[in-house]
Design a protein around this motif. Structure first.
Motif, PDB file in Angstrom:
ATOM      1  N   SER A   1       0.852  -1.183   0.000  1.00  0.00           N
ATOM      2  CA  SER A   1       0.000   0.000   0.000  1.00  0.00           C
ATOM      3  C   SER A   1       0.887   1.231   0.000  1.00  0.00           C
ATOM      4  O   SER A   1       1.592   1.495   0.974  1.00  0.00           O
ATOM      5  N   HIS A   2       0.871   1.945  -1.104  1.00  0.00           N
ATOM      6  CA  HIS A   2       1.666   3.160  -1.278  1.00  0.00           C
ATOM      7  C   HIS A   2       3.152   2.880  -1.054  1.00  0.00           C
ATOM      8  O   HIS A   2       3.822   3.558  -0.281  1.00  0.00           O
ATOM      9  N   VAL A   3       3.629   1.859  -1.782  1.00  0.00           N
ATOM     10  CA  VAL A   3       5.035   1.438  -1.722  1.00  0.00           C
ATOM     11  C   VAL A   3       5.687   1.533  -3.096  1.00  0.00           C
ATOM     12  O   VAL A   3       6.760   2.113  -3.242  1.00  0.00           O
ATOM     13  N   ILE A   4       5.045   0.971  -4.128  1.00  0.00           N
ATOM     14  CA  ILE A   4       5.733   0.813  -5.406  1.00  0.00           C
ATOM     15  C   ILE A   4       6.101   2.128  -6.073  1.00  0.00           C
ATOM     16  O   ILE A   4       7.049   2.174  -6.856  1.00  0.00           O
ATOM     17  N   GLU A   5       5.397   3.200  -5.741  1.00  0.00           N
ATOM     18  CA  GLU A   5       5.749   4.499  -6.325  1.00  0.00           C
ATOM     19  C   GLU A   5       7.084   5.017  -5.802  1.00  0.00           C
ATOM     20  O   GLU A   5       7.657   5.949  -6.356  1.00  0.00           O
ATOM     21  N   HIS A   6       7.606   4.378  -4.764  1.00  0.00           N
ATOM     22  CA  HIS A   6       8.909   4.748  -4.182  1.00  0.00           C
ATOM     23  C   HIS A   6      10.051   3.859  -4.685  1.00  0.00           C
ATOM     24  O   HIS A   6      11.198   4.075  -4.299  1.00  0.00           O
ATOM     25  N   ILE A   7       9.755   2.861  -5.525  1.00  0.00           N
ATOM     26  CA  ILE A   7      10.774   1.926  -6.009  1.00  0.00           C
ATOM     27  C   ILE A   7      11.437   2.513  -7.262  1.00  0.00           C
ATOM     28  O   ILE A   7      10.783   2.658  -8.298  1.00  0.00           O
ATOM     29  N   PRO A   8      12.732   2.843  -7.185  1.00  0.00           N
ATOM     30  CA  PRO A   8      13.397   3.408  -8.370  1.00  0.00           C
ATOM     31  C   PRO A   8      13.377   2.423  -9.543  1.00  0.00           C
ATOM     32  O   PRO A   8      13.795   1.275  -9.385  1.00  0.00           O
ATOM     33  N   PRO A   9      12.874   2.843 -10.698  1.00  0.00           N
ATOM     34  CA  PRO A   9      12.793   1.924 -11.830  1.00  0.00           C
ATOM     35  C   PRO A   9      14.115   1.725 -12.576  1.00  0.00           C
ATOM     36  O   PRO A   9      14.231   0.787 -13.370  1.00  0.00           O
ATOM     37  N   ALA A  10      15.110   2.570 -12.312  1.00  0.00           N
ATOM     38  CA  ALA A  10      16.400   2.444 -13.011  1.00  0.00           C
ATOM     39  C   ALA A  10      17.016   1.075 -12.754  1.00  0.00           C
ATOM     40  O   ALA A  10      16.819   0.470 -11.693  1.00  0.00           O
ATOM     41  N   ASP A  11      17.760   0.580 -13.731  1.00  0.00           N
ATOM     42  CA  ASP A  11      18.423  -0.724 -13.639  1.00  0.00           C
ATOM     43  C   ASP A  11      17.426  -1.836 -13.314  1.00  0.00           C
ATOM     44  O   ASP A  11      17.734  -2.754 -12.551  1.00  0.00           O
ATOM     45  N   PHE A  12      16.220  -1.715 -13.853  1.00  0.00           N
ATOM     46  CA  PHE A  12      15.167  -2.716 -13.671  1.00  0.00           C
ATOM     47  C   PHE A  12      14.741  -2.859 -12.212  1.00  0.00           C
ATOM     48  O   PHE A  12      14.265  -3.911 -11.784  1.00  0.00           O
ATOM     49  N   GLY A  13      14.903  -1.791 -11.412  1.00  0.00           N
ATOM     50  CA  GLY A  13      14.585  -1.843  -9.988  1.00  0.00           C
ATOM     51  C   GLY A  13      13.167  -2.278  -9.681  1.00  0.00           C
ATOM     52  O   GLY A  13      12.941  -3.079  -8.777  1.00  0.00           O
ATOM     53  N   PHE A  14      12.193  -1.766 -10.448  1.00  0.00           N
ATOM     54  CA  PHE A  14      10.803  -2.150 -10.196  1.00  0.00           C
ATOM     55  C   PHE A  14      10.576  -3.612 -10.586  1.00  0.00           C
ATOM     56  O   PHE A  14       9.898  -4.357  -9.880  1.00  0.00           O
ATOM     57  N   ILE A  15      11.153  -4.025 -11.689  1.00  0.00           N
ATOM     58  CA  ILE A  15      11.016  -5.426 -12.120  1.00  0.00           C
ATOM     59  C   ILE A  15      11.686  -6.343 -11.099  1.00  0.00           C
ATOM     60  O   ILE A  15      11.125  -7.392 -10.733  1.00  0.00           O
ATOM     61  N   LYS A  16      12.844  -5.965 -10.580  1.00  0.00           N
ATOM     62  CA  LYS A  16      13.503  -6.771  -9.543  1.00  0.00           C
ATOM     63  C   LYS A  16      12.637  -6.860  -8.289  1.00  0.00           C
ATOM     64  O   LYS A  16      12.538  -7.928  -7.667  1.00  0.00           O
ATOM     65  N   PHE A  17      12.001  -5.758  -7.913  1.00  0.00           N
ATOM     66  CA  PHE A  17      11.099  -5.749  -6.765  1.00  0.00           C
ATOM     67  C   PHE A  17       9.946  -6.726  -6.991  1.00  0.00           C
ATOM     68  O   PHE A  17       9.614  -7.542  -6.126  1.00  0.00           O
ATOM     69  N   MET A  18       9.320  -6.645  -8.154  1.00  0.00           N
ATOM     70  CA  MET A  18       8.196  -7.531  -8.460  1.00  0.00           C
ATOM     71  C   MET A  18       8.638  -8.994  -8.485  1.00  0.00           C
ATOM     72  O   MET A  18       7.922  -9.870  -8.006  1.00  0.00           O
ATOM     73  N   ASN A  19       9.808  -9.247  -9.033  1.00  0.00           N
ATOM     74  CA  ASN A  19      10.335 -10.617  -9.049  1.00  0.00           C
ATOM     75  C   ASN A  19      10.592 -11.127  -7.636  1.00  0.00           C
ATOM     76  O   ASN A  19      10.404 -12.311  -7.353  1.00  0.00           O
ATOM     77  N   GLU A  20      11.011 -10.253  -6.741  1.00  0.00           N
ATOM     78  CA  GLU A  20      11.271 -10.665  -5.357  1.00  0.00           C
ATOM     79  C   GLU A  20       9.968 -10.999  -4.641  1.00  0.00           C
ATOM     80  O   GLU A  20       9.905 -11.989  -3.900  1.00  0.00           O
ATOM     81  N   VAL A  21       8.924 -10.218  -4.857  1.00  0.00           N
ATOM     82  CA  VAL A  21       7.623 -10.561  -4.273  1.00  0.00           C
ATOM     83  C   VAL A  21       7.156 -11.902  -4.834  1.00  0.00           C
ATOM     84  O   VAL A  21       6.683 -12.766  -4.088  1.00  0.00           O
ATOM     85  N   TRP A  22       7.321 -12.097  -6.123  1.00  0.00           N
ATOM     86  CA  TRP A  22       6.951 -13.370  -6.774  1.00  0.00           C
ATOM     87  C   TRP A  22       7.672 -14.532  -6.099  1.00  0.00           C
ATOM     88  O   TRP A  22       7.073 -15.572  -5.833  1.00  0.00           O
ATOM     89  N   ARG A  23       8.965 -14.367  -5.814  1.00  0.00           N
ATOM     90  CA  ARG A  23       9.762 -15.422  -5.168  1.00  0.00           C
ATOM     91  C   ARG A  23       9.176 -15.805  -3.814  1.00  0.00           C
ATOM     92  O   ARG A  23       9.135 -16.977  -3.440  1.00  0.00           O
TER      93      ARG A  23
END
Length: 139
Positions: free
Chosen positions: A39-61
């Motif tokens: 809740s009101h977290v992902i807008e703070h995840i820097p997308p550079a260097d695939f940061g948002f994709i890495k975050f999503m992959n970590e939740v998936w894990r």
């Protein structure tokens, strides 16, 4: 036994693990979570260097097979998103299509696969999304 477990960068009430979620991997076991919520977290995840994709992959894990990830974030066009100097990851309705393995946009980055269960948005306010951890399908 179902247990609520909170992660935040600050030691606040309800926080069990003080951790910067951009520091991946998180010190939690694979497939240990049935439902995750941001809740009101992902807008703070820097997308550079695939940061948002890495975050999503970590939740998936962390999610069990078929587990769900509920997200609430300010819409990228909303005043709530624009006004906060710590917001760095604007999202709109199409953003989550890049994570759904059943959508053609998934092929751009091929993150670990999700399936969109629910999405609702108001460009003046928020986006609400529920994603389901999808199975890996090898090409």
């Amino acid at each position: 036994k179902l247990t609520k477990f909170g992660i935040d960068i600050q030691a606040l009430p309800g926080v069990d693990l003080v951790w910067d979620v951009t520091n991946i991997p998180w010190p939690l076991p694979d497939e240990s979570v049935l439902v995750a919520m941001a809740s009101h977290v992902i807008e703070h995840i820097p997308p550079a260097d695939f940061g948002f994709i890495k975050f999503m992959n970590e939740v998936w894990r962390l999610l069990k097979p078929g587990g769900e990830f509920a997200i609430v974030t300010p819409h990228g066009r909303s005043d709530g998103y624009i006004q906060d100097p710590t917001h760095v990851n604007p999202c709109n309705e199409a953003t989550f299509l890049y994570f759904d393995q059943q959508h053609p946009l998934w092929t751009f980055y091929k993150p670990l696969p999700w399936r969109i269960k629910y999405i609702a948005s108001d460009p003046a306010i928020n986006i609400e999304v529920v994603l389901i951890k999808d199975a890996l399908h090898h090409e």
